[in-house]
Design a protein around this motif. Sequence first.
Motif, PDB file in Angstrom:
ATOM      1  N   MET A 181       0.864  -1.189   0.000  1.00 10.07           N
ATOM      2  CA  MET A 181       0.000   0.000   0.000  1.00 10.07           C
ATOM      3  C   MET A 181       0.892   1.227   0.000  1.00 10.07           C
ATOM      4  O   MET A 181       1.932   1.248   0.668  1.00 10.07           O
ATOM      5  CB  MET A 181      -0.834   0.034   1.271  1.00 10.07           C
ATOM      6  CG  MET A 181      -1.682  -1.179   1.520  1.00 10.07           C
ATOM      7  SD  MET A 181      -3.315  -1.069   0.825  1.00 10.07           S
ATOM      8  CE  MET A 181      -3.974   0.336   1.653  1.00 10.07           C
ATOM      9  N   GLU A 182       0.452   2.247  -0.709  1.00 11.04           N
ATOM     10  CA  GLU A 182       1.214   3.492  -0.681  1.00 11.04           C
ATOM     11  C   GLU A 182       0.502   4.480   0.242  1.00 11.04           C
ATOM     12  O   GLU A 182      -0.670   4.803   0.036  1.00 11.04           O
ATOM     13  CB  GLU A 182       1.335   4.089  -2.084  1.00 11.04           C
ATOM     14  CG  GLU A 182       2.316   5.237  -2.104  1.00 11.04           C
ATOM     15  CD  GLU A 182       2.467   5.865  -3.480  1.00 11.04           C
ATOM     16  OE1 GLU A 182       2.113   5.228  -4.484  1.00 11.04           O
ATOM     17  OE2 GLU A 182       2.929   7.024  -3.512  1.00 11.04           O
ATOM     18  N   THR A 183       1.168   4.868   1.320  1.00 12.00           N
ATOM     19  CA  THR A 183       0.598   5.898   2.193  1.00 12.00           C
ATOM     20  C   THR A 183       1.677   6.918   2.527  1.00 12.00           C
ATOM     21  O   THR A 183       2.799   6.559   2.872  1.00 12.00           O
ATOM     22  CB  THR A 183       0.055   5.321   3.527  1.00 12.00           C
ATOM     23  OG1 THR A 183       1.021   4.472   4.089  1.00 12.00           O
ATOM     24  CG2 THR A 183      -1.227   4.562   3.370  1.00 12.00           C
ATOM     25  N   ASP A 184       1.307   8.195   2.415  1.00 14.78           N
ATOM     26  CA  ASP A 184       2.223   9.314   2.690  1.00 14.78           C
ATOM     27  C   ASP A 184       3.541   9.149   1.915  1.00 14.78           C
ATOM     28  O   ASP A 184       4.626   9.367   2.464  1.00 14.78           O
ATOM     29  CB  ASP A 184       2.522   9.419   4.202  1.00 14.78           C
ATOM     30  CG  ASP A 184       1.263   9.667   5.001  1.00 14.78           C
ATOM     31  OD1 ASP A 184       0.335  10.282   4.444  1.00 14.78           O
ATOM     32  OD2 ASP A 184       1.204   9.228   6.171  1.00 14.78           O
ATOM     33  N   GLY A 185       3.423   8.730   0.664  1.00 13.37           N
ATOM     34  CA  GLY A 185       4.603   8.607  -0.184  1.00 13.37           C
ATOM     35  C   GLY A 185       5.483   7.415   0.131  1.00 13.37           C
ATOM     36  O   GLY A 185       6.555   7.252  -0.444  1.00 13.37           O
ATOM     37  N   GLN A 186       5.030   6.573   1.044  1.00 17.39           N
ATOM     38  CA  GLN A 186       5.820   5.382   1.411  1.00 17.39           C
ATOM     39  C   GLN A 186       5.122   4.127   0.909  1.00 17.39           C
ATOM     40  O   GLN A 186       3.888   4.033   0.974  1.00 17.39           O
ATOM     41  CB  GLN A 186       5.895   5.265   2.936  1.00 17.39           C
ATOM     42  CG  GLN A 186       7.092   5.935   3.579  1.00 17.39           C
ATOM     43  CD  GLN A 186       7.171   5.496   5.024  1.00 17.39           C
ATOM     44  OE1 GLN A 186       6.188   5.622   5.761  1.00 17.39           O
ATOM     45  NE2 GLN A 186       8.307   4.982   5.429  1.00 17.39           N
ATOM     46  N   ILE A 187       5.892   3.160   0.466  1.00 18.65           N
ATOM     47  CA  ILE A 187       5.314   1.868   0.071  1.00 18.65           C
ATOM     48  C   ILE A 187       5.406   0.936   1.271  1.00 18.65           C
ATOM     49  O   ILE A 187       6.510   0.637   1.750  1.00 18.65           O
ATOM     50  CB  ILE A 187       6.085   1.245  -1.113  1.00 18.65           C
ATOM     51  CG1 ILE A 187       6.164   2.224  -2.287  1.00 18.65           C
ATOM     52  CG2 ILE A 187       5.461  -0.076  -1.542  1.00 18.65           C
ATOM     53  CD1 ILE A 187       4.873   2.460  -3.018  1.00 18.65           C
ATOM     54  N   LEU A 188       4.263   0.504   1.764  1.00 18.11           N
ATOM     55  CA  LEU A 188       4.254  -0.375   2.937  1.00 18.11           C
ATOM     56  C   LEU A 188       3.767  -1.768   2.547  1.00 18.11           C
ATOM     57  O   LEU A 188       2.620  -1.940   2.112  1.00 18.11           O
ATOM     58  CB  LEU A 188       3.332   0.195   4.026  1.00 18.11           C
ATOM     59  CG  LEU A 188       3.699   1.568   4.583  1.00 18.11           C
ATOM     60  CD1 LEU A 188       2.674   2.024   5.600  1.00 18.11           C
ATOM     61  CD2 LEU A 188       5.084   1.523   5.221  1.00 18.11           C
ATOM     62  N   PRO A 189       4.619  -2.771   2.693  1.00 18.99           N
ATOM     63  CA  PRO A 189       4.210  -4.130   2.349  1.00 18.99           C
ATOM     64  C   PRO A 189       3.333  -4.765   3.432  1.00 18.99           C
ATOM     65  O   PRO A 189       3.485  -4.470   4.619  1.00 18.99           O
ATOM     66  CB  PRO A 189       5.534  -4.883   2.213  1.00 18.99           C
ATOM     67  CG  PRO A 189       6.572  -4.052   2.839  1.00 18.99           C
ATOM     68  CD  PRO A 189       6.034  -2.689   3.073  1.00 18.99           C
ATOM     69  N   VAL A 190       2.459  -5.630   2.984  1.00 19.34           N
ATOM     70  CA  VAL A 190       1.561  -6.360   3.894  1.00 19.34           C
ATOM     71  C   VAL A 190       1.796  -7.850   3.703  1.00 19.34           C
ATOM     72  O   VAL A 190       1.813  -8.346   2.570  1.00 19.34           O
ATOM     73  CB  VAL A 190       0.082  -6.015   3.606  1.00 19.34           C
ATOM     74  CG1 VAL A 190      -0.853  -6.872   4.461  1.00 19.34           C
ATOM     75  CG2 VAL A 190      -0.179  -4.534   3.858  1.00 19.34           C
ATOM     76  N   LEU A 191       1.970  -8.552   4.820  1.00 15.94           N
ATOM     77  CA  LEU A 191       2.188 -10.005   4.780  1.00 15.94           C
ATOM     78  C   LEU A 191       0.879 -10.745   4.998  1.00 15.94           C
ATOM     79  O   LEU A 191       0.006 -10.269   5.739  1.00 15.94           O
ATOM     80  CB  LEU A 191       3.166 -10.425   5.879  1.00 15.94           C
ATOM     81  CG  LEU A 191       4.597  -9.898   5.780  1.00 15.94           C
ATOM     82  CD1 LEU A 191       5.382 -10.278   7.033  1.00 15.94           C
ATOM     83  CD2 LEU A 191       5.292 -10.439   4.527  1.00 15.94           C
ATOM     84  N   ILE A 192       0.769 -11.898   4.373  1.00 18.71           N
ATOM     85  CA  ILE A 192      -0.340 -12.813   4.668  1.00 18.71           C
ATOM     86  C   ILE A 192       0.274 -14.077   5.270  1.00 18.71           C
ATOM     87  O   ILE A 192       1.274 -14.604   4.760  1.00 18.71           O
ATOM     88  CB  ILE A 192      -1.181 -13.137   3.407  1.00 18.71           C
ATOM     89  CG1 ILE A 192      -2.340 -14.084   3.763  1.00 18.71           C
ATOM     90  CG2 ILE A 192      -0.340 -13.714   2.285  1.00 18.71           C
ATOM     91  CD1 ILE A 192      -3.335 -14.297   2.607  1.00 18.71           C
ATOM     92  N   GLY A 193      -0.287 -14.506   6.389  1.00 18.51           N
ATOM     93  CA  GLY A 193       0.121 -15.759   7.006  1.00 18.51           C
ATOM     94  C   GLY A 193      -1.077 -16.687   7.046  1.00 18.51           C
ATOM     95  O   GLY A 193      -2.180 -16.268   7.421  1.00 18.51           O
ATOM     96  N   THR A 194      -0.863 -17.932   6.619  1.00 14.32           N
ATOM     97  CA  THR A 194      -1.963 -18.895   6.565  1.00 14.32           C
ATOM     98  C   THR A 194      -1.547 -20.198   7.245  1.00 14.32           C
ATOM     99  O   THR A 194      -0.422 -20.664   7.044  1.00 14.32           O
ATOM    100  CB  THR A 194      -2.329 -19.221   5.092  1.00 14.32           C
ATOM    101  OG1 THR A 194      -2.595 -18.012   4.409  1.00 14.32           O
ATOM    102  CG2 THR A 194      -3.550 -20.118   5.001  1.00 14.32           C
ATOM    103  N   GLY A 195      -2.452 -20.739   8.040  1.00 10.78           N
ATOM    104  CA  GLY A 195      -2.206 -22.039   8.648  1.00 10.78           C
ATOM    105  C   GLY A 195      -3.458 -22.895   8.528  1.00 10.78           C
ATOM    106  O   GLY A 195      -4.558 -22.368   8.688  1.00 10.78           O
ATOM    107  N   ILE A 196      -3.267 -24.182   8.251  1.00  7.74           N
ATOM    108  CA  ILE A 196      -4.427 -25.075   8.151  1.00  7.74           C
ATOM    109  C   ILE A 196      -4.399 -26.069   9.306  1.00  7.74           C
ATOM    110  O   ILE A 196      -3.357 -26.662   9.598  1.00  7.74           O
ATOM    111  CB  ILE A 196      -4.440 -25.788   6.787  1.00  7.74           C
ATOM    112  CG1 ILE A 196      -4.569 -24.713   5.678  1.00  7.74           C
ATOM    113  CG2 ILE A 196      -5.592 -26.786   6.690  1.00  7.74           C
ATOM    114  CD1 ILE A 196      -4.520 -25.218   4.280  1.00  7.74           C
ATOM    115  N   ALA A 197      -5.533 -26.215   9.971  1.00  7.23           N
ATOM    116  CA  ALA A 197      -5.602 -27.069  11.173  1.00  7.23           C
ATOM    117  C   ALA A 197      -5.643 -28.544  10.787  1.00  7.23           C
ATOM    118  O   ALA A 197      -6.155 -28.894   9.732  1.00  7.23           O
ATOM    119  CB  ALA A 197      -6.840 -26.712  11.976  1.00  7.23           C
TER     120      ALA A 197
END
Length: 197
Positions: A181-197
């Motif tokens: 995501m770009e906010t205030d001129g910065q690129i901020l990465p977002v992680l997805i974590g997935t686990g299956i029971a």
Amino acid sequence: MTDTWNEYAKGRDENPTVRLYADHAFASLVSTTDIRSSDWTSKRVLDFGCGTGSLAQNVAPFVGELIAVDTSEKMIAVLESKHIPNVIAVHGDILAPDQPCKVDLQSGFDLIYASSVCGFLPDYEGAVLALAGLLRSGGRFVQWDWQASDGDEFGLSEDQIQNALQKAKFESIRVERAFSMETDGQILPVLIGTGIA
Ligand SMILES: C[S@@+](CC[C@H](N)C(=O)[O-])C[C@H]1O[C@@H](n2cnc3c(N)ncnc32)[C@H](O)[C@@H]1O
């Protein structure tokens, strides 16, 4: 109950970053699950830390029942005002042993997700462990969090997520970059974590 998140509830839905984050998160859920298939119309889902329900709005049309919980009463009030038919919005901390729980946890969930919540929890690993225990067999836990960089006060690193999912004893674990995501001129990465029971 007072909650510091209350002050962010008003106007949250008008924040384009919040909408975009939810849309990106939903797109990554679609690409990693078959959530839009008819199989999901009977599934039970928990949105942990739902906020005003920005992601719940995307997920609800495809699932049977969506329980959305949040410790901020003002966030929950906004979600309730949306009157989404299959969404049950619940104010409270389902992980607090000393509080009466207003949610049927015994029936279990096919999917539990937490969008931009885990990085703010005082005991992230403990929360994942507890949430893992609420999944039905084969159920899936999914989290999205800002990726922490060195010196950051918020967010989680890939290693932190990997470790928490391992400690919760998920059978299949995946942690990766979901979107940025770009906010205030910065690129901020977002992680997805997935686990299956
Ligand atoms: C950054 S907001 C994210 C809200 C929403 N998931 C979204 O993506 O827009 C974090 C939310 O987590 C909630 N929260 C924090 N601790 C919680 C807990 N123990 N149980 C439930 N909700 C919690 C806060 O009240 C807040 O609404």
